[in-house]
Design a protein around this motif. Structure first.
Motif, PDB file in Angstrom:
ATOM      1  N   PRO A  26       0.829  -1.209   0.000  1.00  0.00           N
ATOM      2  CA  PRO A  26       0.000   0.000   0.000  1.00  0.00           C
ATOM      3  C   PRO A  26       0.863   1.258   0.000  1.00  0.00           C
ATOM      4  N   ALA A  27       0.228   2.395  -0.307  1.00  0.00           N
ATOM      5  CA  ALA A  27       0.954   3.671  -0.399  1.00  0.00           C
ATOM      6  C   ALA A  27       1.674   3.998   0.901  1.00  0.00           C
ATOM      7  N   ALA A  28       1.050   3.710   2.034  1.00  0.00           N
ATOM      8  CA  ALA A  28       1.691   3.991   3.319  1.00  0.00           C
ATOM      9  C   ALA A  28       2.958   3.161   3.501  1.00  0.00           C
ATOM     10  N   LYS A 114      -7.156   3.952   8.682  1.00  0.00           N
ATOM     11  CA  LYS A 114      -6.674   3.415   7.412  1.00  0.00           C
ATOM     12  C   LYS A 114      -6.887   4.420   6.278  1.00  0.00           C
ATOM     13  N   GLU A 115      -8.021   5.110   6.303  1.00  0.00           N
ATOM     14  CA  GLU A 115      -8.329   6.077   5.252  1.00  0.00           C
ATOM     15  C   GLU A 115      -7.350   7.249   5.284  1.00  0.00           C
ATOM     16  N   LYS A 118      -3.871   6.187   4.096  1.00  0.00           N
ATOM     17  CA  LYS A 118      -3.788   6.044   2.640  1.00  0.00           C
ATOM     18  C   LYS A 118      -3.763   7.404   1.957  1.00  0.00           C
ATOM     19  N   SER A 119      -4.656   8.304   2.357  1.00  0.00           N
ATOM     20  CA  SER A 119      -4.720   9.612   1.698  1.00  0.00           C
ATOM     21  C   SER A 119      -3.479  10.450   1.981  1.00  0.00           C
ATOM     22  N   ALA A 121      -0.508   9.333   2.716  1.00  0.00           N
ATOM     23  CA  ALA A 121       0.628   8.720   2.018  1.00  0.00           C
ATOM     24  C   ALA A 121       0.615   9.106   0.549  1.00  0.00           C
ATOM     25  N   THR A 122      -0.558   9.119  -0.053  1.00  0.00           N
ATOM     26  CA  THR A 122      -0.667   9.524  -1.452  1.00  0.00           C
ATOM     27  C   THR A 122      -0.263  10.984  -1.624  1.00  0.00           C
TER      28      THR A 122
END
Length: 143
Positions: A26-28, A114-115, A118-119, A121-122
């Motif tokens: 994942p991005a993170a 988690k949300e 992810k955001s 990290a992006t």
């Protein structure tokens, strides 16, 4: 479990040759790994950073030598390679700084969903790459 839902793969004993190419990080996870890599890159290139800082500030003559190194190179090292190393340092600093601010913000606000992970990290990846492209364009004389 219905037949329509696909069973997710379980990685218990990871084989580097067969499992890692199919594993989607994942991005993170990418931000975390790149945060460590950027810190290591800055540490390894610390002599180059110190040389650049010292040469750019010592005197007018050393500043001229410093700026000509990016154009003509130094010894057998061409100028484009020195620019490439400087660009790698720019990316390392920007990514390390932005990811560090992300981690500090998450620690201070307890934003560990988690949300948000992810955001953020992006945003970290996009921001560090976009700023590196802008500064790289300036470094290579595109504007």
């Amino acid at each position: 479990m219905s037949e329509l839902t696909k069973k997710r793969p379980e990685f218990r004993n990871i084989n580097a040759l067969s499992d890692l190419p199919t594993y989607r990080l994942p991005a993170a996870g990418w931000v975390s790994i790149l945060h460590r890599a950027s810190g290591a890159l800055m540490f390894v290139l610390m002599p180059f950073i110190i040389w650049m800082f010292d040469t750019s500030l010592s005197s007018e003559f050393s500043y001229e030598r410093f700026t000509s190194a990016f154009g003509a190179g130094i010894g057998f090292v061409p100028g484009w390679f020195i620019k490439l190393v400087a660009l790698a340092l720019i990316w390392a600093y920007l990514h390390h700084f932005i990811a560090g601010v992300r981690h500090l913000y998450m620690d201070m606000t307890h934003s560990v969903t988690k949300e948000f992970g992810k955001s953020s990290a992006t945003v970290t990846l996009v921001l560090s790459i976009a700023l590196t492209v802008v500064l790289g364009a300036k470094l290579f004389g595109l504007y």
